[in-house]
Design a protein around this motif. Sequence first.
Motif, mmCIF file in Angstrom:
data_model
loop_
_atom_site.group_PDB
_atom_site.id
_atom_site.type_symbol
_atom_site.label_atom_id
_atom_site.label_comp_id
_atom_site.label_asym_id
_atom_site.label_seq_id
_atom_site.Cartn_x
_atom_site.Cartn_y
_atom_site.Cartn_z
ATOM 1 N N GLY A 196 0.811 -1.209 0.000
ATOM 2 C CA GLY A 196 0.000 0.000 0.000
ATOM 3 C C GLY A 196 0.847 1.264 0.000
ATOM 4 N N LEU A 197 0.144 2.403 -0.107
ATOM 5 C CA LEU A 197 0.831 3.693 -0.124
ATOM 6 C C LEU A 197 -0.114 4.754 0.422
ATOM 7 N N ILE A 198 0.398 5.573 1.321
ATOM 8 C CA ILE A 198 -0.361 6.723 1.819
ATOM 9 C C ILE A 198 0.559 7.936 1.738
ATOM 10 N N ARG A 199 0.030 9.107 2.090
ATOM 11 C CA ARG A 199 0.912 10.272 2.186
ATOM 12 C C ARG A 199 0.922 10.735 3.635
ATOM 13 N N ARG A 200 2.105 10.926 4.158
ATOM 14 C CA ARG A 200 2.272 11.406 5.539
ATOM 15 C C ARG A 200 3.252 12.559 5.543
ATOM 16 N N GLY A 201 2.849 13.700 6.108
ATOM 17 C CA GLY A 201 3.733 14.860 6.149
ATOM 18 C C GLY A 201 4.173 15.265 4.749
ATOM 19 N N GLY A 202 3.305 15.043 3.772
ATOM 20 C CA GLY A 202 3.611 15.431 2.393
ATOM 21 C C GLY A 202 4.440 14.412 1.638
ATOM 22 N N VAL A 203 4.829 13.317 2.303
ATOM 23 C CA VAL A 203 5.738 12.354 1.680
ATOM 24 C C VAL A 203 4.987 11.049 1.383
ATOM 25 N N LEU A 204 5.199 10.490 0.205
ATOM 26 C CA LEU A 204 4.598 9.188 -0.123
ATOM 27 C C LEU A 204 5.226 8.136 0.777
ATOM 28 N N THR A 205 4.376 7.396 1.486
ATOM 29 C CA THR A 205 4.874 6.499 2.533
ATOM 30 C C THR A 205 4.316 5.097 2.318
ATOM 31 N N PRO A 206 5.193 4.101 2.096
ATOM 32 C CA PRO A 206 4.701 2.726 1.910
ATOM 33 C C PRO A 206 4.062 2.195 3.199
ATOM 34 N N PRO A 249 -1.129 17.566 3.721
ATOM 35 C CA PRO A 249 0.035 16.679 3.826
ATOM 36 C C PRO A 249 -0.269 15.206 4.119
ATOM 37 N N ASP A 250 -1.420 14.923 4.767
ATOM 38 C CA ASP A 250 -1.732 13.531 5.135
ATOM 39 C C ASP A 250 -2.927 13.047 4.309
ATOM 40 N N ILE A 251 -2.687 12.047 3.477
ATOM 41 C CA ILE A 251 -3.748 11.596 2.544
ATOM 42 C C ILE A 251 -3.841 10.072 2.551
ATOM 43 N N GLU A 252 -5.078 9.576 2.651
ATOM 44 C CA GLU A 252 -5.342 8.136 2.528
ATOM 45 C C GLU A 252 -6.484 7.953 1.536
ATOM 46 N N VAL A 253 -6.405 6.887 0.746
ATOM 47 C CA VAL A 253 -7.501 6.588 -0.183
ATOM 48 C C VAL A 253 -8.021 5.182 0.109
ATOM 49 N N TYR A 254 -9.334 5.061 0.177
ATOM 50 C CA TYR A 254 -9.998 3.798 0.513
ATOM 51 C C TYR A 254 -10.864 3.332 -0.659
ATOM 52 N N MET A 255 -10.996 2.016 -0.773
ATOM 53 C CA MET A 255 -11.913 1.427 -1.753
ATOM 54 C C MET A 255 -12.900 0.535 -1.002
ATOM 55 N N ALA A 256 -14.169 0.638 -1.345
ATOM 56 C CA ALA A 256 -15.161 -0.261 -0.750
ATOM 57 C C ALA A 256 -14.880 -1.674 -1.228
ATOM 58 N N VAL A 257 -14.828 -2.628 -0.302
ATOM 59 C CA VAL A 257 -14.510 -4.014 -0.664
ATOM 60 C C VAL A 257 -15.445 -4.990 0.049
ATOM 61 N N GLU A 258 -15.655 -6.134 -0.589
ATOM 62 C CA GLU A 258 -16.310 -7.229 0.130
ATOM 63 C C GLU A 258 -15.266 -7.821 1.061
#
Length: 351
Positions: free
Chosen positions: A176-186, A223-232
């Motif tokens: 996965g990947l999110i953004r923390r403090g403006g930085v792409l974070t695995p 700076p802090d970004i998360e993306v979610y997908m609806a899943v079964e």
Amino acid sequence: MSDRFLLYGANGYTGSLIAHYGVQRGLQPILAGRNSQQLGTLAASLGLEYKAFSLEDTAAVDAALLDVAAVLHCAGPFSRTSKPMVEACLRTQTHYLDITGEVSVFEAIAALDAEAKSLGVMLLPGVGFDVVPSDCLAAHLKAQLPTATQLSLAFQAGQMSRGTATTMVENQHRGGLIRRGGVLTPVEAAWRTRAIDFGEGEVLATTIPWGDVSTAFYSTGIPDIEVYMAVESKTYWAMVASRYLGWLLGLDVIQDFQKRLIIAGAPGPTEAQRAQGKSRFWGEVLDPSGNRRVSLLQCPEGYTLTARTALAIIEKVLAGQVSPGFQTPSRVYGADLILEIEGVMRSDISG
Ligand SMILES: NC(=O)c1ccc[n+]([C@@H]2O[C@H](COP(=O)([O-])OP(=O)(O)OC[C@H]3O[C@@H](n4cnc5c(N)ncnc54)[C@H](OP(=O)(O)O)[C@@H]3O)[C@@H](O)[C@H]2O)c1
């Protein structure tokens, strides 16, 4: 300047849909791709011109771009196809649009910002389902709460095309990947879950390394970004399992097997499925004082939406509405761009 555009990857599921809808809107794209036979059949059925060439043939790519103001690149996975087309656009001073959703592609194109600006070329990746609606939602939420420091986005979509499934297979072992403090974070696959209400009751959603982890930062500065997908829940558990099987899922032999299964399936949703389908987006911003805003978008089915957003944007480009450099949809056309698309409704939920 030419008022035409090149539609590369036009014989694919999404490219062909865009070609059909484009003609309905009075556009005359030049169809392009590497499969001469399929392009010829499609072009004849739509009364359009076509050009067959491979992306490795630099001279042919340049020659095709000299006749047009912009390219709408629909041949993916873009991690393999974007670079030669972007480079050709810079060489020929042609505006570049694509329908990628891949973070690595957005970031590679963002790194070319200064060069594109100096050449007067707009590089606008992500003009489809990913990222137009979510990018517009992010910009809308940022305008509602300018002090926001955390952004969460989520979407709920229907059946995938072969191309989308292939792109996912090629990325499934990367985590996965999110953004923390403006930085792409695995982070690990399916790192966090939430129960999200897209308007019809709460459903399970989990984090995925979606394009907005890259683009929403450029659009909003949050700076802090998360993306979610609806899943079964079975999909969620398969994603959790991929944490331990990542090495296996990255093997060519496993990926080739998965791709053969994909090719044996349907090219994408049928016309009836697209007509009945819906896609939904949810976004939330928070600031350090605990203020919160939530908004929703209800949209047409994902591939219909991709065709509509891509064509709405190409029409603006052909009308001269461009902003040179690397761009995101909302940065050039505003958060309300998505409301121009047929079948889209936005609602603000109180914080
Ligand atoms: N972000 C979004 O909202 C969104 C929406 C829809 C699709 N997509 C993405 O768009 C891409 C295409 O999807 P699709 O549904 O149209 O898939 P598809 O039906 O499998 O079509 C893929 C197209 O890409 C071409 N292609 C693939 N690799 C190529 C290469 N190395 N050089 C030249 N052409 C190449 C194929 O050409 P051949 O026929 O010659 O193989 C075909 O025209 C996928 O990456 C998908 O994830 C994104």
